[in-house]
Design a protein around this motif. Structure first.
Motif, PDB file in Angstrom:
ATOM      1  N   ALA A 157       0.825  -1.216   0.000  1.00 17.90           N
ATOM      2  CA  ALA A 157       0.000   0.000   0.000  1.00 17.90           C
ATOM      3  C   ALA A 157       0.855   1.260   0.000  1.00 17.90           C
ATOM      4  O   ALA A 157       0.411   2.318  -0.467  1.00 17.90           O
ATOM      5  CB  ALA A 157      -0.935   0.000   1.198  1.00 17.90           C
ATOM      6  N   THR A 158       2.092   1.184   0.500  1.00 17.60           N
ATOM      7  CA  THR A 158       2.969   2.363   0.483  1.00 17.60           C
ATOM      8  C   THR A 158       3.336   2.766  -0.939  1.00 17.60           C
ATOM      9  O   THR A 158       3.724   3.914  -1.193  1.00 17.60           O
ATOM     10  CB  THR A 158       4.261   2.117   1.279  1.00 17.60           C
ATOM     11  OG1 THR A 158       5.049   1.104   0.634  1.00 17.60           O
ATOM     12  CG2 THR A 158       3.960   1.696   2.711  1.00 17.60           C
ATOM     13  N   GLU A 159       3.216   1.824  -1.892  1.00 19.86           N
ATOM     14  CA  GLU A 159       3.554   2.093  -3.291  1.00 19.86           C
ATOM     15  C   GLU A 159       2.348   2.536  -4.114  1.00 19.86           C
ATOM     16  O   GLU A 159       2.493   2.899  -5.286  1.00 19.86           O
ATOM     17  CB  GLU A 159       4.165   0.834  -3.919  1.00 19.86           C
ATOM     18  CG  GLU A 159       5.403   0.317  -3.205  1.00 19.86           C
ATOM     19  CD  GLU A 159       6.529   1.342  -3.167  1.00 19.86           C
ATOM     20  OE1 GLU A 159       6.700   2.057  -4.185  1.00 19.86           O
ATOM     21  OE2 GLU A 159       7.214   1.442  -2.133  1.00 19.86           O
ATOM     22  N   GLN A 160       1.169   2.501  -3.520  1.00 19.95           N
ATOM     23  CA  GLN A 160      -0.053   2.910  -4.220  1.00 19.95           C
ATOM     24  C   GLN A 160      -0.293   4.398  -3.954  1.00 19.95           C
ATOM     25  O   GLN A 160      -0.935   4.780  -2.978  1.00 19.95           O
ATOM     26  CB  GLN A 160      -1.246   2.074  -3.744  1.00 19.95           C
ATOM     27  CG  GLN A 160      -1.119   0.594  -4.083  1.00 19.95           C
ATOM     28  CD  GLN A 160      -2.279  -0.198  -3.498  1.00 19.95           C
ATOM     29  OE1 GLN A 160      -2.221  -0.686  -2.367  1.00 19.95           O
ATOM     30  NE2 GLN A 160      -3.345  -0.335  -4.280  1.00 19.95           N
ATOM     31  N   LYS A 161       0.267   5.230  -4.828  1.00 19.73           N
ATOM     32  CA  LYS A 161       0.301   6.667  -4.577  1.00 19.73           C
ATOM     33  C   LYS A 161      -1.014   7.361  -4.951  1.00 19.73           C
ATOM     34  O   LYS A 161      -1.739   6.920  -5.848  1.00 19.73           O
ATOM     35  CB  LYS A 161       1.440   7.302  -5.383  1.00 19.73           C
ATOM     36  CG  LYS A 161       2.814   6.727  -5.064  1.00 19.73           C
ATOM     37  CD  LYS A 161       3.179   6.905  -3.590  1.00 19.73           C
ATOM     38  CE  LYS A 161       4.581   6.384  -3.306  1.00 19.73           C
ATOM     39  NZ  LYS A 161       4.947   6.542  -1.855  1.00 19.73           N
ATOM     40  N   ILE A 162      -1.307   8.446  -4.236  1.00 15.03           N
ATOM     41  CA  ILE A 162      -2.408   9.342  -4.584  1.00 15.03           C
ATOM     42  C   ILE A 162      -1.840  10.359  -5.570  1.00 15.03           C
ATOM     43  O   ILE A 162      -1.018  11.203  -5.208  1.00 15.03           O
ATOM     44  CB  ILE A 162      -2.969  10.040  -3.332  1.00 15.03           C
ATOM     45  CG1 ILE A 162      -3.583   9.005  -2.372  1.00 15.03           C
ATOM     46  CG2 ILE A 162      -4.017  11.097  -3.728  1.00 15.03           C
ATOM     47  CD1 ILE A 162      -4.021   9.579  -1.046  1.00 15.03           C
ATOM     48  N   GLU A 163      -2.247  10.265  -6.821  1.00 19.68           N
ATOM     49  CA  GLU A 163      -1.675  11.097  -7.889  1.00 19.68           C
ATOM     50  C   GLU A 163      -2.581  12.262  -8.276  1.00 19.68           C
ATOM     51  O   GLU A 163      -2.171  13.146  -9.043  1.00 19.68           O
ATOM     52  CB  GLU A 163      -1.381  10.232  -9.110  1.00 19.68           C
ATOM     53  CG  GLU A 163      -0.376   9.125  -8.808  1.00 19.68           C
ATOM     54  CD  GLU A 163      -0.108   8.237 -10.008  1.00 19.68           C
ATOM     55  OE1 GLU A 163      -0.298   8.714 -11.151  1.00 19.68           O
ATOM     56  OE2 GLU A 163       0.273   7.068  -9.805  1.00 19.68           O
ATOM     57  N   GLY A 164      -3.794  12.267  -7.774  1.00 18.28           N
ATOM     58  CA  GLY A 164      -4.712  13.349  -8.081  1.00 18.28           C
ATOM     59  C   GLY A 164      -4.752  14.385  -6.976  1.00 18.28           C
ATOM     60  O   GLY A 164      -3.757  14.653  -6.299  1.00 18.28           O
ATOM     61  N   ASN A 165      -5.934  14.930  -6.733  1.00 13.50           N
ATOM     62  CA  ASN A 165      -6.148  15.943  -5.697  1.00 13.50           C
ATOM     63  C   ASN A 165      -6.524  15.231  -4.390  1.00 13.50           C
ATOM     64  O   ASN A 165      -7.562  14.578  -4.328  1.00 13.50           O
ATOM     65  CB  ASN A 165      -7.276  16.885  -6.141  1.00 13.50           C
ATOM     66  CG  ASN A 165      -7.512  18.011  -5.159  1.00 13.50           C
ATOM     67  OD1 ASN A 165      -7.211  17.901  -3.978  1.00 13.50           O
ATOM     68  ND2 ASN A 165      -8.070  19.108  -5.655  1.00 13.50           N
TER      69      ASN A 165
END
Length: 349
Positions: free
Chosen positions: A262-270
């Motif tokens: 889960a640490t690699e599943q980034k929030i890339e939006g807002n």
């Protein structure tokens, strides 16, 4: 993690309740709701009980009275509520278990409901926790209207999610005496940096409150006979075995590995929009949503792991222990989201 009662406070309250509570099996033909919202039990002796919120909810559900309409009658027309309830009690009579405590009717249940009571559960599991040795620590306990909770960590069993971010294994033992859930033993992940607790509900073990029908003709206080006591002893021996096996290194490692991913599943939006989508999906109110966003930003980790920690950190800010525990479970819901659902949250604009 949300703090609650000390172990001593829990023990004293459990002992007090065990001496005060009473159970009845009664036909609805001998039950009557009054205009003031109390429940009268006619039988060998006339007894009257205030009706607790949980019991009101169960009466409404059993009689198929819509919850909003039931609450409206309760608030604005209690005499109309009494007419409705008493009418259905008489028209469709059935035998039910009525659980009482401190002058309150706290539950309205099936006569087959198996009473797995908190006092007996605590008496069975606390010695087991003690015998499991040093490092085992009870970090939080509570008795709510609906449930008992005992939250435990094993300080000897720990792993890193990432460098310097250490978590310990533990368990949550919970039970409801009023029909609001099964007896559960669930894995607990305890994060040392901020003392967050995440309950891994997908790995829980459950025992359900279903038993035999009571004998025909009973409409009085229910006393336990030796057969029921023997059955309960056997049941709680199984619960003890479940508790002994709950802090399992393999299960713990599996959950921690999922947290690492889960640490690699980034929030890339807002991030604001991500929290808004999560709020809608998980059913949070405005205060909870604001808390999650605040802790997500303050934590500085815009990932699925950061999101689950924001949720479990927000649980500590809530006054209601039951709701706080629900958010501790929600942390593991983030780990269980389908890839498509997480992508939608992570890419929100």
């Amino acid at each position: 993690m949300k703090s609650g009662k000390t172990l001593s406070e829990l023990a004293l309250e459990l002992e007090r309740q065990s001496e005060t509570k009473k159970d009845f099996i009664a036909s609805t033909e001998v039950l009557e709701m009054t205009d003031t919202g109390a429940m009268v039990l006619e039988g060998d002796t006339h007894q009257e009980f205030e009706i607790a919120d949980v019991a009101h909810t169960q009466i409404a559900a059993r009689l198929d009275i819509p919850a909003k309409y039931y609450q409206r009658m309760r608030d604005q027309a209690p005499e109309l509520l009494a007419v409705n309830v008493n009418g259905w009690f008489q028209q469709k009579p059935e035998r039910r278990m009525v659980r009482t405590l401190d002058g309150q009717m706290r539950a309205f249940l099936s006569e087959r409901y198996r009473r797995l009571d908190n006092y007996e559960l605590a008496s069975a599991v606390l010695p087991v926790l003690k015998e499991m040795g040093e490092g085992l620590k009870i970090v939080s306990t509570e008795l709510t209207q609906s449930k008992m909770y005992i939250k435990v960590i094993n300080e000897r069993l720990e792993l890193e999610v990432k460098q310097g971010d250490v978590v310990q294994a533990g368990m949550v033992i919970s039970n409801s005496e009023v029909g609001m859930g099964s007896l559960k033993v669930e894995p607990l992940i305890y994060r040392l940096i901020c003392t967050n607790g995440m309950i891994a509900q997908d790995h829980s073990q459950k025992r359900y409150h279903v038993g035999r029908n009571a004998e025909e003709g009973e409409s009085y206080e229910l006393f336990r006979d030796e057969t029921i006591k023997a059955d309960d002893r056997a049941f709680f021996l199984k619960v003890q075995d479940t508790v002994r096996a709950a802090v399992d290194i393999t299960k713990f490692s599996t959950i921690v590995e999922r947290m690492r991913e889960a640490t690699e599943q980034k929030i890339e939006g807002n991030p604001v929009k991500s929290v808004e989508l999560l709020t809608k999906s998980f059913g949070y109110n405005g205060e909870e949503s604001s808390g999650i966003l605040q802790h997500l930003i303050q934590g500085g980790d815009l990932s699925a792991y950061g999101m689950l920690n924001a949720i479990t950190r927000t649980s500590q800010d809530l006054e209601d222990y039951e709701r706080a525990t629900a958010l501790e479970r929600d942390g593991s819901r983030v780990l269980s989201l389908p890839a498509s659902s997480w992508k939608e949250i992570a890419m929100a604009k």
